[in-house]
Design a protein around this motif. Structure first.
Motif, PDB file in Angstrom:
ATOM      1  N   THR A 855       0.842  -1.199   0.000  1.00 49.41           N
ATOM      2  CA  THR A 855       0.000   0.000   0.000  1.00 49.41           C
ATOM      3  C   THR A 855       0.875   1.247   0.000  1.00 49.41           C
ATOM      4  O   THR A 855       2.053   1.214   0.377  1.00 49.41           O
ATOM      5  N   VAL A 856       0.285   2.352  -0.414  1.00 50.10           N
ATOM      6  CA  VAL A 856       1.011   3.627  -0.458  1.00 50.10           C
ATOM      7  C   VAL A 856       1.445   4.048   0.945  1.00 50.10           C
ATOM      8  O   VAL A 856       2.557   4.554   1.140  1.00 50.10           O
ATOM      9  N   HIS A 857       0.562   3.829   1.931  1.00 48.50           N
ATOM     10  CA  HIS A 857       0.895   4.220   3.306  1.00 48.50           C
ATOM     11  C   HIS A 857       2.102   3.448   3.821  1.00 48.50           C
ATOM     12  O   HIS A 857       2.989   4.027   4.466  1.00 48.50           O
ATOM     13  N   THR A 858       2.135   2.166   3.549  1.00 48.57           N
ATOM     14  CA  THR A 858       3.268   1.350   3.998  1.00 48.57           C
ATOM     15  C   THR A 858       4.548   1.782   3.313  1.00 48.57           C
ATOM     16  O   THR A 858       5.605   1.907   3.947  1.00 48.57           O
ATOM     17  N   LEU A 859       4.478   2.034   2.010  1.00 49.25           N
ATOM     18  CA  LEU A 859       5.662   2.466   1.270  1.00 49.25           C
ATOM     19  C   LEU A 859       6.157   3.821   1.781  1.00 49.25           C
ATOM     20  O   LEU A 859       7.361   4.033   1.927  1.00 49.25           O
ATOM     21  N   GLN A 860       5.236   4.732   2.061  1.00 48.42           N
ATOM     22  CA  GLN A 860       5.632   6.047   2.573  1.00 48.42           C
ATOM     23  C   GLN A 860       6.343   5.924   3.915  1.00 48.42           C
ATOM     24  O   GLN A 860       7.332   6.613   4.187  1.00 48.42           O
ATOM     25  N   LEU A 861       5.840   5.023   4.756  1.00 42.31           N
ATOM     26  CA  LEU A 861       6.470   4.793   6.054  1.00 42.31           C
ATOM     27  C   LEU A 861       7.881   4.223   5.881  1.00 42.31           C
ATOM     28  O   LEU A 861       8.819   4.613   6.588  1.00 42.31           O
ATOM     29  N   ILE A 862       8.051   3.326   4.924  1.00 41.57           N
ATOM     30  CA  ILE A 862       9.371   2.750   4.643  1.00 41.57           C
ATOM     31  C   ILE A 862      10.325   3.824   4.125  1.00 41.57           C
ATOM     32  O   ILE A 862      11.488   3.912   4.545  1.00 41.57           O
ATOM     33  N   ILE A 863       9.832   4.681   3.237  1.00 44.80           N
ATOM     34  CA  ILE A 863      10.671   5.759   2.706  1.00 44.80           C
ATOM     35  C   ILE A 863      11.098   6.706   3.820  1.00 44.80           C
ATOM     36  O   ILE A 863      12.262   7.117   3.905  1.00 44.80           O
ATOM     37  N   ASP A 864      10.156   7.065   4.698  1.00 43.97           N
ATOM     38  CA  ASP A 864      10.500   7.934   5.829  1.00 43.97           C
ATOM     39  C   ASP A 864      11.571   7.294   6.700  1.00 43.97           C
ATOM     40  O   ASP A 864      12.517   7.956   7.131  1.00 43.97           O
ATOM     41  N   GLY A 865      11.420   5.991   6.977  1.00 46.47           N
ATOM     42  CA  GLY A 865      12.383   5.306   7.824  1.00 46.47           C
ATOM     43  C   GLY A 865      13.766   5.228   7.204  1.00 46.47           C
ATOM     44  O   GLY A 865      14.777   5.339   7.912  1.00 46.47           O
ATOM     45  N   LEU A 866      13.821   5.084   5.894  1.00 45.37           N
ATOM     46  CA  LEU A 866      15.119   4.942   5.227  1.00 45.37           C
ATOM     47  C   LEU A 866      15.826   6.276   5.030  1.00 45.37           C
ATOM     48  O   LEU A 866      17.066   6.324   4.974  1.00 45.37           O
ATOM     49  N   THR A 867      15.062   7.355   4.898  1.00 47.37           N
ATOM     50  CA  THR A 867      15.674   8.650   4.570  1.00 47.37           C
ATOM     51  C   THR A 867      15.883   9.550   5.776  1.00 47.37           C
ATOM     52  O   THR A 867      16.650  10.507   5.691  1.00 47.37           O
ATOM     53  N   GLN A 868      15.200   9.287   6.889  1.00 44.93           N
ATOM     54  CA  GLN A 868      15.394  10.130   8.071  1.00 44.93           C
ATOM     55  C   GLN A 868      16.799   9.932   8.619  1.00 44.93           C
ATOM     56  O   GLN A 868      17.278   8.799   8.724  1.00 44.93           O
ATOM     57  N   PRO A 869      17.490  11.023   8.994  1.00 46.43           N
ATOM     58  CA  PRO A 869      18.858  10.891   9.496  1.00 46.43           C
ATOM     59  C   PRO A 869      18.917  10.115  10.799  1.00 46.43           C
ATOM     60  O   PRO A 869      17.917  10.017  11.527  1.00 46.43           O
ATOM     61  N   GLU A 870      20.081   9.561  11.101  1.00 46.07           N
ATOM     62  CA  GLU A 870      20.253   8.779  12.325  1.00 46.07           C
ATOM     63  C   GLU A 870      19.988   9.663  13.541  1.00 46.07           C
ATOM     64  O   GLU A 870      20.437  10.802  13.616  1.00 46.07           O
ATOM     65  N   GLY A 871      19.235   9.133  14.478  1.00 47.98           N
ATOM     66  CA  GLY A 871      18.882   9.906  15.667  1.00 47.98           C
ATOM     67  C   GLY A 871      17.778  10.914  15.426  1.00 47.98           C
ATOM     68  O   GLY A 871      17.597  11.848  16.212  1.00 47.98           O
ATOM     69  N   PHE A 872      17.019  10.748  14.350  1.00 47.53           N
ATOM     70  CA  PHE A 872      15.931  11.688  14.031  1.00 47.53           C
ATOM     71  C   PHE A 872      14.910  11.728  15.165  1.00 47.53           C
ATOM     72  O   PHE A 872      14.538  10.709  15.738  1.00 47.53           O
ATOM     73  N   ASP A 873      14.452  12.936  15.501  1.00 47.48           N
ATOM     74  CA  ASP A 873      13.489  13.138  16.587  1.00 47.48           C
ATOM     75  C   ASP A 873      12.368  14.030  16.071  1.00 47.48           C
ATOM     76  O   ASP A 873      12.629  15.153  15.609  1.00 47.48           O
ATOM     77  N   ILE A 874      11.131  13.541  16.127  1.00 48.85           N
ATOM     78  CA  ILE A 874      10.008  14.330  15.602  1.00 48.85           C
ATOM     79  C   ILE A 874       9.821  15.622  16.380  1.00 48.85           C
ATOM     80  O   ILE A 874       9.195  16.562  15.903  1.00 48.85           O
ATOM     81  N   ARG A 875      10.392  15.711  17.580  1.00 46.56           N
ATOM     82  CA  ARG A 875      10.197  16.899  18.413  1.00 46.56           C
ATOM     83  C   ARG A 875      11.010  18.088  17.932  1.00 46.56           C
ATOM     84  O   ARG A 875      10.790  19.213  18.404  1.00 46.56           O
TER      85      ARG A 875
END
Length: 972
Positions: A855-875
């Protein structure tokens, strides 16, 4: 090809919520004119309609059309087998949930052997312990579980249908990522433990304004014990991308509906046992959707009730006369019912009164009649009024009375009244300061009475004038004595319920904003807990939250200059340039003290800044068992200074130690349901901690408790496992922790992080250690049986464990990496971002998802996980504390002045902003427009909340009352 489990077992759980105390206006009886004298009925009704026993081993009766059932071959189904929610055993690691079509319940299911021409028809013989083959393919993974959105819901293909019959709904396991996206082909029917005359999915949809297919999915997801953070992040396609707040509202409404259903069936069983249950009463009870309706219908039959006027008249034998007046009035002779020696039948007037009471009771309990009057009220002007109570005006606390000055003569349309006004009126009424009433215009009564006499209850034959008079009096009596009080209770209950929910939701939004305040990392901080007589408590903490020094200084007792030397030496010794001051007693004076020293550059060469932070709950935490365990050698007064400093360094990790309701960002929190408040705030804390994520190898036990799927015992077991076996290497090791089963692992795994650098260092050192041990024992090991390999030899770190990607999607993530030519070791690097962008620009998000069969939602979540820098914090996207070097006095304010400040609290009527003058100013809600909010805030639907920095203009300064009115210019 994978296969279905051999036997599917049904599970159903009853959800019950604790009863909260009802407001005073709900405790009144429908019978407003009850007689005071005791009255005993002459006889009890013995013959009543019998309900089917719950545990009888009879074929289940289902609410399906008779014609549809007649066309099928009927087969008896055992009571213990619930075919609506069959779930596979846990040992198969897969839960297949099948939902048959409503007409097919109770009939023998058809198999693939009977439909050879449609090879993809789903087999359901596994209900009876037979084997069945799944159509799921390992080549087509997805995270879909239940019903996918409307666009899929209406798709029909030749493969999906056979002979015009839709296949059974296939629900894939939430523990397994593989399987095709499931379509909504089986309808939205959901089996509940307590059946009512209304459908729970439809009722839930109407109340929450959420699509029925989403409600059906959520009911099943909650039945499977999925948590809100897990659903909101990993089941987006099943819930139409709803936010966590909306999920909480649906969950709470679902619990309310189930509570009504459970109490209704409890009342039915009780009345049946007492011999009071009739067919009409059973129907009326099963039609109830709210506790107010249930109370209205069941009040006359409760234990201890002396009976209503209608019941007494029925015991006197007047019910046939009342029914005859409606059905066959030509043959009715009321004089034949006169019994001179019987009370209630002695005169014609008493007979007429008895018949009138029975008719009024019939009218007031009729569903169509109540629906008409409710619809009529929606079209008319109904207002709620409050006035100063006569008793309070004579003997009352003048100060308390003045608090409710706005409501001494108050009137407002119930459609327009604000939530905070309802809560204020209720509080005034509970304190006996205000008198409250709901005003329904006479036009509603007149139209209602006309409709009853000429439409709904029009006699089938000509009515004599005296009987017509009885009918009109009965309708008026039903309205005045029974229906009007019911409507008033319903209106006020609805207004109060909505106001309480809004207050709790506002508290939750404020709490979320506060918990997600951006942490201030890499700084040494000095926390100051201000005070007068007992001095100001100081605590200096390192960038890693270690306590470096604690002390007490007396700034406001004539020793300020001498203490300044001590503070300067401490700041220089620990290279600390940030001071955090609690906003409690003596805060203003302490702030002025530090601001004066900073302006004089007293702390040079350090460039010292300070900020004010809420110390709500710090005192309660300082004497709690958790604080004693964490800081055993520290005085409770000094613990609060440590807590104040840590609230700036890592607000989330510190504030979760305090009970949410003590943080002080709500409104009327003591007037709302405490059960609802606690459940909502705990859920918000769980949501925030889960979405931020925790490093499993360094986080505290208190923080772990709030991860979705974990509790105090599981968190304790994780800490014990970590102390015994060393750090966790990957997420799979969580399964080795005692008490952490497949469901708990599924819920928590995606929110737990692993620092890859630390893991690699640990693994390399462990391999060296194991290698040296192997060399020493190599000679002795020859000729002996091989032993089991050490756990460290088989456990390898997984780079995906540092991301938000759930383990159920690792297979898709690895295939996506192969598709883009990436490497798992490059997660978070710029090369990974470039490769992902190149593929997405070429193929598109939907095209890539289709290629990967996800699904698009699952793929988007995977892309976010792969591209976010190490130690990424949503805060990091949220606001940091407002650091200052100078202070502004209240007297310095002038109308038109533009200032910057920080939001302190948000309410339905406005937002309170700390502008640094010791008193928060109010931005009325009418001055907060969507155009003034930043795009980021609009995207998150958070609006203004605690911790946000804003630019405001002073509109009014009321110095005697210390009130400041502000206008919002923009959000910084």
């Amino acid at each position: 090809m994978s296969s279905l489990p051999r036997r599917l077992k049904s599970e159903a759980k009853a959800h019950a919520s604790e009863d909260d105390e009802l407001p005073s206006f709900l405790n009144s009886s429908s019978e407003s004119e009850e007689e005071e004298e005791e009255w005993e009925p002459k006889s009890k009704i013995t013959k009543r309609r019998q309900l089917p026993k719950k545990n009888e081993a009879k074929p289940k009766k289902v609410a399906a059309s008779r014609s549809a059932v007649a066309r099928k071959k009927k087969v008896a189904i055992k009571e213990e087998m619930d075919v609506s929610l069959p779930i596979a055993p846990a040992e198969d690691n897969r839960m297949q949930l099948l939902k048959p079509k409503e007409e097919d319940v109770g009939t023998k299911p058809k198999t693939l052997n009977q439909k050879p021409e449609v090879p993809k028809k789903m087999e359901i013989n596994s209900f009876y312990g037979k084997n069945a083959k799944s159509l799921e393919s390992d080549e087509k993974p997805s995270t879909s579980v239940l019903v996918v959105g409307n666009q899929v819901k209406h798709e029909k293909s030749e493969e999906d249908f056979a002979s015009g019959e839709p296949p059974f709904k296939k629900i894939k396991s939430t523990t397994c990522p593989e399987g095709k996206p499931v379509k909504n082909l089986g309808g939205n029917k959901v089996k509940e433990e307590f059946e009512m005359n209304w459908d729970i999915v439809q009722a839930l949809s109407e109340i929450t304004n959420v699509e029925p297919w989403v409600c059906a999915n959520l009911i099943r997801l909650f039945q499977e014990e999925n948590t809100i953070p897990f659903i909101a992040r990993y089941r987006k396609e099943l819930i139409n991308n709803l936010e966590a707040d909306a999920l909480r509202e649906v969950q709470q409404t679902l619990e309310e509906l189930r509570t009504v259903a459970k109490k209704t069936h409890t009342m039915i069983q009780k009345l049946k046992k007492e011999g009071k249950l009739s067919g009409c009463l059973l129907t009326a009870l099963l039609n109830c959707r709210t506790l107010e309706e249930l109370d209205h219908v069941s009040a006359p039959y409760k234990t201890g009730s002396k009976g209503t006027k209608a019941q007494r008249a029925k015991q006197l034998g007047l019910e046939p006369a009342a029914l005859s007046l409606l059905q066959n009035p030509m043959e009715l002779n009321l004089f034949s019912y006169i019994r001179p020696n019987t009370k209630g039948l002695a005169t014609i007037q008493e007979v007429e009164a008895g018949v009138q009471h029975i008719l009024a009771d019939i009218f007031a309990k009729d569903k169509d009649t109540l629906d008409f009057i409710r619809k009529l009220c929606q079209q008319r002007y109904i207002c709620i009024q409050s006035t100063l109570a006569k008793v309070s005006s004579k003997s009352g606390n003048e100060k308390d009375i003045d608090k409710f000055q706005l409501y001494h003569e108050f009137s407002c349309n119930i459609k327009n009244i604000q939530h905070h006004q309802i809560l204020a009126i209720n509080r005034g009424e509970n304190l006996k300061i205000l008198t409250v009433k709901v005003n329904i215009p006479d036009g509603v009564k007149n139209e209602f009475c006309w409709w009853c006499v000429n439409e709904r209850w029009r006699p089938k034959q000509f009515l004599k004038p005296e009987l017509m008079r009885i009918l009109r009096n009965s309708v008026e009596d039903a309205y005045k004595r029974l229906i009007y009080p019911l409507l008033c209770r319903e209106f006020r209950s609805k207004l109060t319920s909505d106001a309480e929910k809004e207050s709790v939701m506002m508290f939750g939004r404020n709490l979320r904003q506060l918990l997600l305040t951006s942490p201030v990392r890499g700084r040494t901080l000095m926390g100051v807990d201000p005070g007068y007589k007992h001095g100001c408590k100081l605590a200096i903490i390192s960038p890693t939250s270690q306590i470096l020094h604690t002390d007490v200084v007396y700034l406001h007792s004539g020793q300020g200059f001498r203490e300044a030397e001590k503070i300067k030496s401490l700041l220089l010794q620990y290279n600390c340039s940030t001071v955090v001051i609690g906003n409690g007693t003596a805060c203003r004076e302490t702030e002025a003290y530090f601001a004066d020293l900073i302006m004089k550059k007293y702390f040079a060469p350090l460039d010292v800044v300070y900020c004010i932070v809420s110390e709500a709950g710090a005192s309660i935490y300082s004497v709690s068992p958790e604080a004693s365990k964490e800081m055993p050698d520290l005085d409770p007064n000094l613990r609060s200074a440590v807590s104040i400093a840590r609230r700036v360094q890592d607000p989330l990790a510190e504030l979760v130690k305090i009970e949410p309701k003590h943080i002080g960002v709500g409104m009327y929190q003591h007037d709302v349901s405490q059960t609802l408040l606690k459940a909502t705030l705990d859920s918000v804390v769980e949501e925030c901690v889960s979405f931020v994520g925790v490093d499993i190898n360094i986080c505290s036990e208190i923080l772990l408790r709030h991860i979705a799927g974990l509790n105090a015992n599981r968190a304790k077991n994780i800490i014990e496992w970590r102390e015994k076996n060393g750090p966790f290497i990957n997420r799979e090791q969580l399964k080795e922790v005692k008490g952490l089963g497949p469901k708990s692992f599924q819920q928590c795994a995606g929110f737990i992080r692993f620092n890859q650098e630390y893991i690699k260092t640990f693994c390399s050192s462990k391999k060296t250690e194991l290698g040296s041990q192997a060399l020493l024992t190599k000679a002795g090991a020859q000729g002996k049986k091989k032993s089991k390999p050490t756990p460290f030899a088989s456990r390898q770190p997984n780079p995906l464990d540092q991301t938000c990607i759930h383990p159920e999607s690792y297979n898709i993530a690895m295939r996506f990496l192969s598709f883009i030519g990436g490497n798992a070791n490059d997660i978070g690097k710029s090369d990974m971002q470039q490769k992902v962008n190149a593929v997405i620009q070429k193929e598109g998000l939907e095209g890539t998802a289709k290629r990967l069969n996800t699904t698009v939602h699952t793929l988007q979540l995977i892309i976010d996980g792969l591209t976010q820098p190490e130690g990424f914090d949503i805060r990091t996207d949220f606001d940091k504390p407002d650091f200052k070097r100078s202070i502004v006095c209240f007297e310095d304010l002038s109308v038109g002045a533009v200032l910057t400040g920080k939001v302190e609290n948000a309410t339905p009527f406005g937002v309170f902003v700390d502008i640094g003058v010791g008193k928060a100013g109010l931005i009325p809600v009418r001055n907060i427009t969507e155009a003034k909010l930043s795009k980021v805030k609009k995207r998150r639907s958070l609006g203004l909340g605690p911790g946000e920095r804003v630019e405001v203009k002073v509109l009014n300064v009321d110095i005697p009352r210390l009130r400041i009115t502000l206008d919002l210019i923009r959000v910084l």
